[in-house]
Design an enzyme around this catalytic site. Structure first.
Site, PDB file in Angstrom:
ATOM      1  N   PHE A 298      -2.063   0.927  11.628  1.00 56.05           N
ATOM      2  CA  PHE A 298      -2.709   0.783  10.314  1.00 56.05           C
ATOM      3  C   PHE A 298      -3.202  -0.650  10.239  1.00 56.05           C
ATOM      4  O   PHE A 298      -2.436  -1.579  10.486  1.00 56.05           O
ATOM      5  CB  PHE A 298      -1.754   1.039   9.150  1.00 56.05           C
ATOM      6  N   GLU A 299      -4.446  -0.797   9.885  1.00 50.03           N
ATOM      7  CA  GLU A 299      -5.000  -2.131   9.791  1.00 50.03           C
ATOM      8  C   GLU A 299      -6.214  -2.012   8.881  1.00 50.03           C
ATOM      9  O   GLU A 299      -7.032  -1.111   9.067  1.00 50.03           O
ATOM     10  CB  GLU A 299      -5.446  -2.552  11.197  1.00 50.03           C
TER      11      GLU A 299
END
Ligand SMILES: *[C@@H]1O[C@H](CO)[C@@H](O)[C@H](O)[C@H]1NC(C)=O
Length: 423
Positions: A298-299
């Site tokens: 997740f970014e």
């Protein structure tokens, strides 16, 4: 048994030296001790005077804050055709919790040709209103560069496989980590965009996101957003930290509190400390990377950070070294350590209001006290257990969160240390 004569003689001589010079020896020892204390103190992470990273919003936004102009942003997933079910599940979760109300475009990348099945099922999950592109990764972004000794790489991968280093023996995994470290932001399908949100197959969000994270990132001048911080397995990246810290010294880059937060100072006295530098995951001074990094699956980030000269230089330097193949450098520690080295702490954002699950590990929104919230930091230290349910006297961040009682909550040890540099 009595000691042989010459040994006894030498011991007696040593004893005599010590007793006659004990003041000098005690003085030297206390100097060394003092130096160790100062050294370790230099690595203590202190709170900044002002909080640097408050949550963008607390609780649910009702009505949903989707009436502002959209940012230049895209949702990105790298996947294989065989991951169609996991990809569909991830897309559903992101659509339900966020994108049905915002309508950001999706880009799907594959190193091979997309199957009709994948395009159909995933396209359906996005919905017929959605803007979706299925693209292939150009050969020059995926595969061995010509300076890599492929025989050595394959031999090392076999060793990693024998040592049971996860994915270490999988050639395509190495190509993937290299692509995610140094190329995704230059893919033609991403060039029109400034921000991106990375989504992987088999992830799930357990809170609703009722504001636009891209617009908020832009408004707060944030460049790198993360959710989970945890430990890397040291065996996968034995020389990465040394390489990066050498780069940092060679370019006289300043040491930010974020970089310090990634280090456990050595208690070894000074002249001996440097010898530790030859052990894995240490810098040239012998201090240890504490293995904390942001989980990059997740970014939400500013693609222009990755496209900056500074980041490109870091990547090229690492790429020339070959550790993406001779070791198993992951894109997560590369992104994280580069961010800690190149960004200011206030340019990072912890999405503390998102519940997120990947690989059986989850982040639950930890509730924060008023005081913590004022400081923008919602992580009571040492919290354990499931993290859901309201804690007495604590106000909730996040919206309609439903943590999964069956997924393991990542203890916020790394988050606490990193968060301290920004709170
Ligand atoms: C904004 O969100 C509401 C739900 O609260 C939804 O009905 C509406 O279609 C959304 N608007 C856009 C432009 O997506």
């Amino acid at each position: 048994m009595p000691l042989p004569r010459p040994t006894r003689h030498r011991l007696r001589a040593l004893y005599r030296t010590i007793t006659s010079h004990w003041k000098l020896i005690a003085f030297a020892a206390s100097l060394l001790l003092l130096e160790v204390c100062v050294h370790v103190r230099n690595y203590a992470v202190t709170r900044p005077a002002e909080p640097l990273d408050a949550p963008f919003y607390a609780g649910c936004q009702d009505p949903v804050l989707n009436n502002t102009a959209r940012a230049s942003a895209v949702l990105l997933m790298l996947a294989r055709n065989s991951e169609v079910d996991g990809a569909t599940a991830s897309v559903r979760s992101v659509q339900e919790q966020f994108n049905d109300n915002f309508g950001y475009p999706w880009v799907f990348l594959n190193d091979e040709e997309w199957s009709e099945e994948f395009k159909e099922k995933v396209g359906q999950a996005v919905g017929k209103e959605g803007n979706v592109e299925f693209k292939q990764i150009p050969k020059k972004m995926w595969g061995y560069p010509d300076w890599i000794d492929q025989d050595k790489a394959k031999a090392n991968m076999q060793v990693m496989k024998d040592k049971k280093i996860q994915y270490g023996g999988l050639e395509s995994y190495h190509h993937m980590c290299r692509f995610q470290s140094g190329f995704f932001f230059d893919h033609p399908a991403l060039l029109p965009y400034k921000y991106y949100w990375r989504v992987e197959p088999n992830i799930r969000f357990t809170c609703a996101l009722t504001y636009d994270p891209f617009v908020s990132m832009q408004a707060h001048k944030k460049r790198y957003g993360y959710n989970i911080a945890l430990w890397e397995r040291g065996q996968t990246v034995p020389s990465l930290f040394r390489k990066l810290s050498d780069f940092k010294s060679a370019h006289y880059l300043p040491t930010s509190p974020l970089w310090t937060a990634m280090i456990d100072a050595s208690y070894m006295p000074w002249p001996f400390r440097r010898a530790l530098a030859w052990l894995r995951n240490r810098d040239g001074n012998g201090d240890l990377w504490n293995m904390c990094h942001f989980w990059s699956n997740f970014e939400i980030a500013d693609l222009d950070f990755f496209r900056s000269d500074a980041y490109r230089k870091v990547f090229e330097y690492l790429d020339k070294d070959g550790g993406f193949y001779y070791e198993r450098w992951g894109d997560a520690p590369v992104h994280s350590l580069a961010a800690a080295m190149l960004l200011k702490p206030e340019e990072l954002h912890h999405f503390s209001d998102l519940g997120y699950i990947h690989d059986g590990l989850q982040y639950c929104t930890f509730q924060s006290t008023q005081e913590e919230k004022k400081r923008g930091f919602g992580m009571p230290p040492g919290i354990s257990g499931k993290g859901h349910g309201k804690i007495e006297g604590r106000e909730e961040v996040g919206c309609r969160c439903q943590c999964d009682p069956d997924a393991r909550v990542v203890e916020p040890v790394c988050l606490n240390r990193i968060g301290l540099a920004m709170a």
